[in-house]
Write a protein that holds these residues in place. Structure first.
Motif, PDB file in Angstrom:
ATOM      1  N   LYS A 222     -36.050 -18.683  30.380  1.00  0.00           N
ATOM      2  CA  LYS A 222     -36.706 -17.749  29.287  1.00  0.00           C
ATOM      3  C   LYS A 222     -38.131 -18.159  28.967  1.00  0.00           C
ATOM      4  O   LYS A 222     -39.092 -17.281  28.914  1.00  0.00           O
ATOM      5  CB  LYS A 222     -35.635 -17.754  27.959  1.00  0.00           C
ATOM      6  N   PHE A 223     -38.094 -19.531  28.770  1.00  0.00           N
ATOM      7  CA  PHE A 223     -39.496 -20.167  28.571  1.00  0.00           C
ATOM      8  C   PHE A 223     -40.602 -19.778  29.621  1.00  0.00           C
ATOM      9  O   PHE A 223     -41.664 -19.189  29.130  1.00  0.00           O
ATOM     10  CB  PHE A 223     -39.270 -21.660  28.173  1.00  0.00           C
ATOM     11  N   LEU A 224     -40.113 -20.095  30.988  1.00  0.00           N
ATOM     12  CA  LEU A 224     -41.149 -19.446  31.946  1.00  0.00           C
ATOM     13  C   LEU A 224     -41.593 -17.969  31.916  1.00  0.00           C
ATOM     14  O   LEU A 224     -42.668 -17.646  31.882  1.00  0.00           O
ATOM     15  CB  LEU A 224     -40.386 -20.003  33.069  1.00  0.00           C
ATOM     16  N   ASN A 225     -40.409 -17.319  31.621  1.00  0.00           N
ATOM     17  CA  ASN A 225     -40.659 -15.801  31.489  1.00  0.00           C
ATOM     18  C   ASN A 225     -41.817 -15.600  30.165  1.00  0.00           C
ATOM     19  O   ASN A 225     -42.739 -14.670  30.565  1.00  0.00           O
ATOM     20  CB  ASN A 225     -39.581 -15.078  31.439  1.00  0.00           C
ATOM     21  N   LYS A 226     -41.387 -15.912  29.265  1.00  0.00           N
ATOM     22  CA  LYS A 226     -42.282 -15.843  27.991  1.00  0.00           C
ATOM     23  C   LYS A 226     -43.614 -16.183  28.387  1.00  0.00           C
ATOM     24  O   LYS A 226     -44.726 -15.652  27.885  1.00  0.00           O
ATOM     25  CB  LYS A 226     -41.718 -16.383  26.953  1.00  0.00           C
ATOM     26  N   LYS A 227     -43.805 -17.306  28.920  1.00  0.00           N
ATOM     27  CA  LYS A 227     -45.267 -17.964  29.133  1.00  0.00           C
ATOM     28  C   LYS A 227     -45.859 -16.977  30.262  1.00  0.00           C
ATOM     29  O   LYS A 227     -47.204 -16.744  30.126  1.00  0.00           O
ATOM     30  CB  LYS A 227     -45.000 -19.277  29.906  1.00  0.00           C
ATOM     31  N   ALA A 228     -45.170 -16.524  31.200  1.00  0.00           N
ATOM     32  CA  ALA A 228     -45.702 -15.654  32.035  1.00  0.00           C
ATOM     33  C   ALA A 228     -46.261 -14.113  31.476  1.00  0.00           C
ATOM     34  O   ALA A 228     -47.308 -13.679  31.632  1.00  0.00           O
ATOM     35  CB  ALA A 228     -44.899 -15.207  33.303  1.00  0.00           C
ATOM     36  N   GLU A 229     -45.397 -13.690  30.573  1.00  0.00           N
ATOM     37  CA  GLU A 229     -45.807 -12.533  29.884  1.00  0.00           C
ATOM     38  C   GLU A 229     -47.047 -12.702  28.892  1.00  0.00           C
ATOM     39  O   GLU A 229     -47.966 -11.827  28.753  1.00  0.00           O
ATOM     40  CB  GLU A 229     -44.530 -12.144  29.016  1.00  0.00           C
ATOM     41  N   LEU A 230     -46.905 -13.993  28.354  1.00  0.00           N
ATOM     42  CA  LEU A 230     -48.156 -14.367  27.443  1.00  0.00           C
ATOM     43  C   LEU A 230     -49.395 -14.375  28.156  1.00  0.00           C
ATOM     44  O   LEU A 230     -50.447 -14.043  27.813  1.00  0.00           O
ATOM     45  CB  LEU A 230     -47.755 -15.492  26.754  1.00  0.00           C
ATOM     46  N   GLU A 231     -49.336 -14.944  29.412  1.00  0.00           N
ATOM     47  CA  GLU A 231     -50.687 -15.178  30.381  1.00  0.00           C
ATOM     48  C   GLU A 231     -51.011 -13.812  30.662  1.00  0.00           C
ATOM     49  O   GLU A 231     -52.320 -13.658  30.800  1.00  0.00           O
ATOM     50  CB  GLU A 231     -50.056 -15.974  31.352  1.00  0.00           C
ATOM     51  N   LYS A 232     -50.118 -12.857  31.038  1.00  0.00           N
ATOM     52  CA  LYS A 232     -50.480 -11.514  31.556  1.00  0.00           C
ATOM     53  C   LYS A 232     -51.156 -10.902  30.134  1.00  0.00           C
ATOM     54  O   LYS A 232     -52.330 -10.205  30.308  1.00  0.00           O
ATOM     55  CB  LYS A 232     -49.314 -10.649  31.859  1.00  0.00           C
ATOM     56  N   GLU A 233     -50.644 -11.125  28.980  1.00  0.00           N
ATOM     57  CA  GLU A 233     -51.211 -10.188  28.056  1.00  0.00           C
ATOM     58  C   GLU A 233     -52.684 -10.965  27.610  1.00  0.00           C
ATOM     59  O   GLU A 233     -53.622 -10.157  27.343  1.00  0.00           O
ATOM     60  CB  GLU A 233     -50.618 -10.530  26.569  1.00  0.00           C
ATOM     61  N   VAL A 234     -52.650 -12.032  27.711  1.00  0.00           N
ATOM     62  CA  VAL A 234     -54.170 -12.979  27.667  1.00  0.00           C
ATOM     63  C   VAL A 234     -54.971 -12.322  28.616  1.00  0.00           C
ATOM     64  O   VAL A 234     -56.253 -11.954  28.208  1.00  0.00           O
ATOM     65  CB  VAL A 234     -53.874 -14.461  27.568  1.00  0.00           C
ATOM     66  N   ALA A 235     -54.411 -12.212  29.708  1.00  0.00           N
ATOM     67  CA  ALA A 235     -55.695 -11.755  30.854  1.00  0.00           C
ATOM     68  C   ALA A 235     -55.937 -10.352  30.608  1.00  0.00           C
ATOM     69  O   ALA A 235     -57.038  -9.867  30.858  1.00  0.00           O
ATOM     70  CB  ALA A 235     -54.863 -11.768  32.196  1.00  0.00           C
TER      71      ALA A 235
END
Length: 511
Positions: A56-69
């Protein structure tokens, strides 16, 4: 024996102790196995949960990176748009500065041309002034005098031409208006043609045999007196075969008397108490018939939205006459004439028909006030919330008030057309009815009088007084006072008999 008992007790205690030790050992071994299994399962669950949390941590991290991008991309796009706008604004500012310079140059040119024009205007004024001075010298008149002379001559010429033009237009308009008015009136009369109906002051009641006459008269005439007192009519029983004449100037009274006689003769029970009961019942029926007649008339004429009071007044027109002409028929004819004439003139035919139907409502009030019927009808219409143009047409159709709308002259003309038909009206009947009405109202003005009836064509006036208000002596005095007042104030043929009736009734009901 004691040894045996002691031995048994010791053996029992030792057996219990051994049993306890064995059971405890067995349970301990079992509990140890269960605890080991539980620890193993807990370790497995712990590892699984750690794996899930990491995932879950990795998924959230990936989503946050997409939003930041995505947010960085939007910021970059906004920065590029701002740069483009800045370039456009800079370009516009440069264009405005260049235009401002051009405007400054143009303004300088305009100022220069303006100065040149002012100089030329001054030169022209000087030249014009010199020419005016030369003309004044030659003609011997000043410029102001010459202008006034020219204006006066032009004004006189214009007045002459305008007056001639106006006269031609007025002559043409008079010829056209007279022709058009005659055409409209003739066409209206031709399109609305009704039969002439003359109201009489008597009604003939037919009976099957002359035997019924005696029953109607009653012992010593009590039945016929009760019927006359209850209805206010005069019943003439003469030698005419199979007929009784009901005489009264009021058509409503005659109708009530006719219907009451019909019910009494049909029923066969004729006595004073029954007569009063039937007359009261018939009076209620006639009132209902009046309302029904008003409703039918409004439906036939296509007029809607009238108040119940106006519908009742229209129904009462059926039992009223105007100079011998039935008032309801006259109102319907006037309404149709108004609708046709309004349509010819390009006005609202529905409003004209409404005003024509209501124009004579002041002739059928419940009371007889001193106001002319046109003004009384206008007040009734205003009370019933009719529109101002309708009220004005009702009040102005005999010129009592000023006409403020085009409906008023139409109603006045159509009223005259309806009443002017040959044989439509009879002045003698209207004067006769008015005299009898005045006779009844004169007697009603005295205190203590409850009812008055003018009968025998106005040759007899029956006055009914309250027994609790006037005694016998005052009754005789009242008869003399009424006779003296009639002699002083009224004009009538022959003589008038005044009969004052005072009676006391005691009524009680057995239950």
């Amino acid at each position: 024996m004691v040894v045996i008992i002691v031995t048994c007790i010791v053996a029992f205690i030792v057996g219990c102790f051994l049993t306890y030790v064995i059971i405890r050992y067995a349970l301990k071994s079992k509990y140890d196995d269960t605890i080991k299994e539980a620890k193993t399962e807990a370790e497995v669950i712990k590892k699984n949960k750690l794996l899930e949390v990491k995932e879950k941590f990795l998924n959230k991290k990936a989503e946050l990176e997409k939003e930041v991008a995505a947010r960085n991309q939007r910021i970059q796009q906004a920065e590029s748009k701002l740069k483009q706008r800045e370039l456009v604004l800079n370009k516009r500012q440069e264009d405005i500065q260049s235009k401002r310079l051009g405007l400054d140059n143009a303004q300088e040119k305009i100022e220069a041309q303006k100065n040149i024009l002012e100089k030329k205007t001054e030169e022209l004024d000087k030249i014009q002034q010199r020419q005016i001075e030369q003309l004044e010298t030659i003609s011997g008149l000043s410029a102001e005098e010459a202008k006034n002379n020219l204006v006066e001559s032009l004004k006189a010429e214009a007045k002459t031409q305008a007056q001639s033009f106006i006269n031609d237009i007025m002559d043409d308009a008079k010829l056209t208006a007279n022709k058009e008015a005659k055409r409209i009136v003739i066409q209206t009369i031709q399109r609305v043609a009704t039969e002439t109906a003359i109201e009489n002051s008597v009604t003939v009641f037919h009976i099957d045999s002359d035997e019924i006459k005696g029953r109607i008269i009653g012992r010593e005439g009590r039945n016929i007196r009760a019927l006359e007192a209850a209805t206010g009519v005069e019943i003439v029983v003469d030698d005419t075969p199979e007929a009784i004449v009901i005489s009264a100037f009021d058509p409503v009274r005659r109708e009530i008397a006719r219907l009451a006689l019909h019910q009494l003769v049909t029923d066969g029970r004729i006595h004073p108490a029954r007569i009063e009961e039937v007359v009261a019942k018939v009076r209620k029926q006639v009132e209902e018939e009046i309302i029904e007649t008003g409703k039918r008339t409004t439906i036939d004429m296509g007029i809607h939205g009238l108040s119940p009071e106006l519908i009742r007044i229209i129904g009462k027109m059926k039992y009223r006459s105007s100079y011998g002409q039935n008032l309801l028929q006259h109102a319907r004819e006037t309404a149709n004439l108004c609708a046709v004439m309004a349509a010819e003139l390009g006005l609202n035919p529905k409003k004209a028909k409404r005003a024509g139907l209501l124009h004579d409502i002041g002739k059928v009030p419940d009371e007889e006030p001193e106001l002319p019927h046109a003004l009384l009808g206008m007040k009734i219409a205003e009370k019933c919330k009719e529109k101002p143009d309708i009220c004005n047409a009702i009040g102005a159709h005999h010129d009592e008030i000023e006409m403020t709308t085009l409906l008023a002259p139409i109603v006045q003309v159509c009223d005259a057309i309806s009443g002017a038909r040959p044989g439509a009206r009879r002045e003698v009947v209207e004067a006769y009815i008015k005299r009898l009405n005045d006779l009844e109202q004169l007697a009603m003005s005295y205190p203590g009088v409850t009812k008055t009836y003018a009968i025998q064509a106005g040759r007899e006036l029956r006055v009914i007084v309250g027994a609790d208000k006037i005694d016998d002596k005052q009754t005789e005095n009242l008869s003399n006072e009424i006779a003296k007042k009639i002699q002083d104030e009224m004009t009538y043929p022959g003589q008038v008999k005044i009969t004052v009736i005072r009676e006391t009734r005691a009524i009680c009901f057995a239950k």
